[in-house]
Scaffold this motif. Structure first.
Motif, PDB file in Angstrom:
ATOM      1  N   ASP A 366       0.830  -1.204   0.000  1.00 17.75           N
ATOM      2  CA  ASP A 366       0.000   0.000   0.000  1.00 17.75           C
ATOM      3  C   ASP A 366       0.869   1.261   0.000  1.00 17.75           C
ATOM      4  O   ASP A 366       0.581   2.232  -0.706  1.00 17.75           O
ATOM      5  CB  ASP A 366      -0.937   0.018   1.207  1.00 17.75           C
ATOM      6  CG  ASP A 366      -2.046  -1.010   1.076  1.00 17.75           C
ATOM      7  OD1 ASP A 366      -2.249  -1.499  -0.059  1.00 17.75           O
ATOM      8  OD2 ASP A 366      -2.679  -1.334   2.091  1.00 17.75           O
ATOM      9  N   ARG A 369       2.366   1.807  -3.443  1.00 17.07           N
ATOM     10  CA  ARG A 369       1.358   2.268  -4.402  1.00 17.07           C
ATOM     11  C   ARG A 369       1.035   3.745  -4.176  1.00 17.07           C
ATOM     12  O   ARG A 369       0.903   4.512  -5.135  1.00 17.07           O
ATOM     13  CB  ARG A 369       0.089   1.409  -4.283  1.00 17.07           C
ATOM     14  CG  ARG A 369       0.188   0.065  -4.999  1.00 17.07           C
ATOM     15  CD  ARG A 369      -1.183  -0.582  -5.123  1.00 17.07           C
ATOM     16  NE  ARG A 369      -1.744  -0.930  -3.819  1.00 17.07           N
ATOM     17  CZ  ARG A 369      -1.504  -2.074  -3.184  1.00 17.07           C
ATOM     18  NH1 ARG A 369      -0.716  -2.981  -3.735  1.00 17.07           N
ATOM     19  NH2 ARG A 369      -2.057  -2.318  -2.020  1.00 17.07           N
ATOM     20  N   ARG A 370       0.913   4.125  -2.903  1.00 15.73           N
ATOM     21  CA  ARG A 370       0.619   5.536  -2.615  1.00 15.73           C
ATOM     22  C   ARG A 370       1.767   6.436  -3.075  1.00 15.73           C
ATOM     23  O   ARG A 370       1.543   7.521  -3.616  1.00 15.73           O
ATOM     24  CB  ARG A 370       0.352   5.729  -1.122  1.00 15.73           C
ATOM     25  CG  ARG A 370      -0.994   5.208  -0.657  1.00 15.73           C
ATOM     26  CD  ARG A 370      -1.346   5.747   0.723  1.00 15.73           C
ATOM     27  NE  ARG A 370      -0.336   5.392   1.722  1.00 15.73           N
ATOM     28  CZ  ARG A 370      -0.360   4.278   2.443  1.00 15.73           C
ATOM     29  NH1 ARG A 370      -1.347   3.393   2.251  1.00 15.73           N
ATOM     30  NH2 ARG A 370       0.575   4.027   3.342  1.00 15.73           N
ATOM     31  N   ASP A 373       1.665   6.692  -6.860  1.00 14.43           N
ATOM     32  CA  ASP A 373       0.555   7.553  -7.267  1.00 14.43           C
ATOM     33  C   ASP A 373       0.900   9.030  -7.059  1.00 14.43           C
ATOM     34  O   ASP A 373       0.644   9.884  -7.924  1.00 14.43           O
ATOM     35  CB  ASP A 373      -0.708   7.213  -6.478  1.00 14.43           C
ATOM     36  CG  ASP A 373      -1.313   5.884  -6.903  1.00 14.43           C
ATOM     37  OD1 ASP A 373      -0.917   5.366  -7.973  1.00 14.43           O
ATOM     38  OD2 ASP A 373      -2.168   5.350  -6.148  1.00 14.43           O
ATOM     39  N   THR A 374       1.493   9.330  -5.903  1.00 14.70           N
ATOM     40  CA  THR A 374       1.876  10.715  -5.612  1.00 14.70           C
ATOM     41  C   THR A 374       2.931  11.202  -6.589  1.00 14.70           C
ATOM     42  O   THR A 374       2.845  12.325  -7.116  1.00 14.70           O
ATOM     43  CB  THR A 374       2.404  10.833  -4.175  1.00 14.70           C
ATOM     44  OG1 THR A 374       1.393  10.392  -3.265  1.00 14.70           O
ATOM     45  CG2 THR A 374       2.777  12.275  -3.853  1.00 14.70           C
ATOM     46  N   LEU A 376       3.543  10.109  -9.621  1.00 17.21           N
ATOM     47  CA  LEU A 376       2.936  10.293 -10.944  1.00 17.21           C
ATOM     48  C   LEU A 376       2.116  11.576 -11.017  1.00 17.21           C
ATOM     49  O   LEU A 376       2.136  12.285 -12.029  1.00 17.21           O
ATOM     50  CB  LEU A 376       2.046   9.096 -11.283  1.00 17.21           C
ATOM     51  CG  LEU A 376       2.651   8.013 -12.175  1.00 17.21           C
ATOM     52  CD1 LEU A 376       1.710   6.826 -12.271  1.00 17.21           C
ATOM     53  CD2 LEU A 376       2.974   8.562 -13.561  1.00 17.21           C
ATOM     54  N   SER A 377       1.388  11.888  -9.943  1.00 17.37           N
ATOM     55  CA  SER A 377       0.554  13.103  -9.936  1.00 17.37           C
ATOM     56  C   SER A 377       1.411  14.366 -10.004  1.00 17.37           C
ATOM     57  O   SER A 377       0.929  15.419 -10.427  1.00 17.37           O
ATOM     58  CB  SER A 377      -0.325  13.132  -8.689  1.00 17.37           C
ATOM     59  OG  SER A 377       0.439  13.387  -7.521  1.00 17.37           O
ATOM     60  N   ALA A 417       4.784   4.887 -14.509  1.00 18.20           N
ATOM     61  CA  ALA A 417       3.625   4.157 -15.020  1.00 18.20           C
ATOM     62  C   ALA A 417       3.941   2.670 -15.137  1.00 18.20           C
ATOM     63  O   ALA A 417       3.102   1.810 -14.817  1.00 18.20           O
ATOM     64  CB  ALA A 417       3.210   4.729 -16.380  1.00 18.20           C
ATOM     65  N   ARG A 420       3.902   1.079 -11.730  1.00 15.11           N
ATOM     66  CA  ARG A 420       2.538   0.842 -11.250  1.00 15.11           C
ATOM     67  C   ARG A 420       1.851  -0.254 -12.058  1.00 15.11           C
ATOM     68  O   ARG A 420       0.746  -0.683 -11.729  1.00 15.11           O
ATOM     69  CB  ARG A 420       1.731   2.149 -11.328  1.00 15.11           C
ATOM     70  CG  ARG A 420       0.441   2.095 -10.527  1.00 15.11           C
ATOM     71  CD  ARG A 420      -0.164   3.461 -10.329  1.00 15.11           C
ATOM     72  NE  ARG A 420      -0.748   4.022 -11.549  1.00 15.11           N
ATOM     73  CZ  ARG A 420      -1.394   5.182 -11.591  1.00 15.11           C
ATOM     74  NH1 ARG A 420      -1.510   5.917 -10.484  1.00 15.11           N
ATOM     75  NH2 ARG A 420      -1.889   5.633 -12.723  1.00 15.11           N
ATOM     76  N   ASP A 422       0.482   0.018 -14.908  1.00 20.02           N
ATOM     77  CA  ASP A 422      -0.779   0.606 -15.362  1.00 20.02           C
ATOM     78  C   ASP A 422      -0.793   0.594 -16.888  1.00 20.02           C
ATOM     79  O   ASP A 422      -0.336   1.543 -17.539  1.00 20.02           O
ATOM     80  CB  ASP A 422      -0.897   2.028 -14.815  1.00 20.02           C
ATOM     81  CG  ASP A 422      -2.268   2.632 -15.031  1.00 20.02           C
ATOM     82  OD1 ASP A 422      -2.956   2.222 -15.982  1.00 20.02           O
ATOM     83  OD2 ASP A 422      -2.646   3.530 -14.242  1.00 20.02           O
ATOM     84  N   TYR A 531      -4.492  14.350 -16.209  1.00 19.87           N
ATOM     85  CA  TYR A 531      -3.133  14.887 -16.069  1.00 19.87           C
ATOM     86  C   TYR A 531      -2.969  16.171 -16.893  1.00 19.87           C
ATOM     87  O   TYR A 531      -2.282  17.113 -16.462  1.00 19.87           O
ATOM     88  CB  TYR A 531      -2.114  13.837 -16.515  1.00 19.87           C
ATOM     89  CG  TYR A 531      -2.086  12.624 -15.616  1.00 19.87           C
ATOM     90  CD1 TYR A 531      -1.494  12.673 -14.360  1.00 19.87           C
ATOM     91  CD2 TYR A 531      -2.665  11.420 -16.019  1.00 19.87           C
ATOM     92  CE1 TYR A 531      -1.469  11.563 -13.524  1.00 19.87           C
ATOM     93  CE2 TYR A 531      -2.648  10.297 -15.192  1.00 19.87           C
ATOM     94  CZ  TYR A 531      -2.050  10.372 -13.954  1.00 19.87           C
ATOM     95  OH  TYR A 531      -2.024   9.272 -13.126  1.00 19.87           O
TER      96      TYR A 531
END
Length: 556
Positions: A366, A369-370, A373-374, A376-377, A417, A420, A422, A531
């Motif tokens: 977890d 993944r967080r 995600d952060t 990538l953002s 990416a 992840r 994705d 994005y």
């Protein structure tokens, strides 16, 4: 402009001191003349003379990086000069008044720029551009000076393409600030990976300064050449030149220039493993910038300090300094630098993920993944914004060199990416990167505006060169490629695929941002939609055009 003795000979002596440069001697001459002027009985002519002297004192203080002192001198000068605007004047008197006001506005704009108030500086330059319409400027000196001021503002905003275009347009129209424009073009080329061209511009600028006897500006070139060497990876030469420039600036009391050199030397010390030396130089540079009120330069130093803190493992300090720098950039609307901070933070998260084995720590995944995600953002909107900056360049080579820099940012986004796993995001990234771009050629029946921007009157030194002609003799002009719309008949941009768009760019034609890629009919979903929206919101830059195209399907 003649005031009689002792003023005429005093002005000439002070100017010789400035070009030497011997700034304390120049300021002493102006201060002595001001004392004489203040002993005269008050009158509009005397107030104008005092304003002129205070304007010249401000110019010396700006060169000596006494920004607080310059602020007081500019404020007093503007008060005196504007205070006689309603006094009845003949044509000659009006021209003298305009000359002094323009000199003072030039100092005011430079002060605002140096203290990071770029919008205020631009407003001042716009005011001057309006006044230039009624000013008799046969040699184009004042017009050229304010054109140069616009170039400096674009450089401060890292708008390299616009700065290069304006400086190139101004260069053939003036000899007065020709070496300064060559210097600016050298900085643009050094900043966008064109090292040999940068050195050529610096050499031509040095030759121009030598011919004009501007020794102080020749000394500035030493630090600019050091910057070019550092960007080119020649760190030994960069360190040697920065050390030479630092000694000169410290001896002459030019502490803002010294702080810039210390900032660069801190990076170089860090690179060769001298962490303590780098930290000390960074602290010294930051303290000088903060004392001078040069907040943008201080933010740049904070960003360097953030990188040093991360290398030391002081994550809290890294975040504090990076956020402090970003806050300054955001306030000053330096959105490209905001993107660079966000990219640095994303790289930091990625590096932390690479260094840490979350499985061995018993992390169920977890946290990773967080973190991804952060990262990538932060990384993907920043990469999109940095990539889109290349559409500002008119030169194909400049676009190509900038794309090399922007590709590093996009590679971070691809790596995240992939990390992840994705597949949908990877597919959208590929679709966006391969999407067609639009060649922007619009019919043009207007007279080109002045490179100075707002304000009436012709461009400096004559008209802008006539645009090329298209088929049938219809004039066409490559517009700024920031926004295009769907085809509307004869005015439609020519849609080109990604490869064809790059081929068009290679011969010097601009290309518009790529179209939105529609992922499925009827859904309204476009590639990287959230994005792209984040990038346009955060960085105030057009990322894609208004046109939509369907994604390419291998079965279609």
């Amino acid at each position: 402009m003649l005031y009689g003795e002792p003023f005429d000979s005093g002005f000439a002596l002070a100017e010789r001191h400035q070009s030497t440069p011997d700034l304390p001697a120049a300021q002493a001459v102006y201060a002595e003349l001001l004392a004489v002027a203040e002993s005269f009985e008050d009158s509009p002519d005397v107030r104008l003379l005092r304003g002129h002297l205070l304007s010249d004192i401000a110019a010396v203080q700006l060169t000596a990086t006494d920004l607080p002192g310059a602020g007081l001198s500019v404020e007093r000068a503007l008060g005196l000069v504007r205070g006689v605007s309603d006094v009845p004047m003949g044509p000659r008197g009006r021209q003298v008044w305009l000359e002094v006001l323009l000199k003072t506005l030039k100092a005011a704009a430079e002060l605002s720029r140096r203290t990071g108030n770029l919008d205020e500086a631009l407003t001042t330059v716009d005011e001057a551009a309006t006044l230039l319409a009624e000013f008799d400027d046969p040699e184009g000196l004042r017009t050229a000076e304010f054109g140069l001021a616009r170039v400096h503002l674009l450089l401060d905003r890292s708008e390299w393409g616009a700065a290069e275009e304006l400086a190139s347009a101004l260069l053939p129209t003036t000899t007065a600030v020709g070496p300064d424009l060559l210097d600016c073009l050298g900085i643009v080329c050094a900043s966008t990976g064109r090292t040999e061209l940068a050195e050529d511009y610096f050499a031509r600028a040095d030759e121009g300064y030598l011919g004009l006897g501007h020794n102080s500006k020749r000394q500035q070139l030493i630090s600019h050449r050091a910057y070019a060497a550092m960007r080119a990876g020649d760190l030994d030469r960069a360190e040697e030149l920065y050390a030479e420039a630092s000694a000169i600036f410290e001896r002459q009391g030019q502490f803002e220039d010294l702080a810039v050199c210390e900032q660069a030397r801190a990076f170089l010390a860090e690179h060769r493993g001298d962490a303590d030396g780098g930290k000390a130089l960074t602290a010294s540079s930051l303290a000088r910038f903060e004392r001078l009120g040069s907040m943008i330069a201080a933010a740049d130093t904070m960003l360097l300090g953030a990188r040093q803190a991360y290398e030391r493992g002081d994550i809290d300090e890294m975040k504090r300094l990076a956020q402090g720098a970003r806050d300054v950039y955001q306030e000053r609307e330096l959105y490209e630098r905001c993107a660079q901070v966000d990219l640095m933070l994303a790289k930091t998260l990625e590096d932390d993920l690479n260094r840490t084995d979350h499985g061995e720590r018993g992390d169920p995944g977890d946290h990773e993944r967080r973190s991804v995600d952060t990262a990538l953002s932060l990384a993907l909107p920043a990469a999109l914004a940095l990539e889109a900056a290349r559409y500002d360049f008119a030169s194909a080579h400049a676009r190509s060199q900038w794309l090399e820099l922007a590709d590093d940012a996009m590679r971070v986004a691809f790596r995240l990416a992939l990390r992840r796993q994705d597949q949908g995001l990877i597919f959208e990234l590929v679709e966006h990167r391969c999407a067609g771009a639009s060649l922007v050629l619009s019919p043009m029946d207007r007279t080109p505006s002045s490179p100075l921007g707002p304000g009436p009157g012709p461009g400096p030194g004559g008209p802008v060169p006539a645009p090329a002609s298209g088929p049938g003799g219809t004039p066409v002009f490559p517009d700024a490629a920031m926004k295009t719309y769907a085809p509307t008949g004869g005015d439609a941009p020519m849609a080109l695929g990604g490869v064809a768009a790059e081929a068009a760019a290679s011969v010097g034609l601009r290309v518009a941002p790529p179209p939105r890629v529609r992922m499925a009919a009827g859904t309204g979903r476009t590639a990287l939609q959230e994005y792209i929206e984040a990038a346009e919101f955060r960085y105030h830059r057009r990322i894609v055009s208004e046109e939509e195209v369907p994604f390419w399907s291998p079965t279609s």
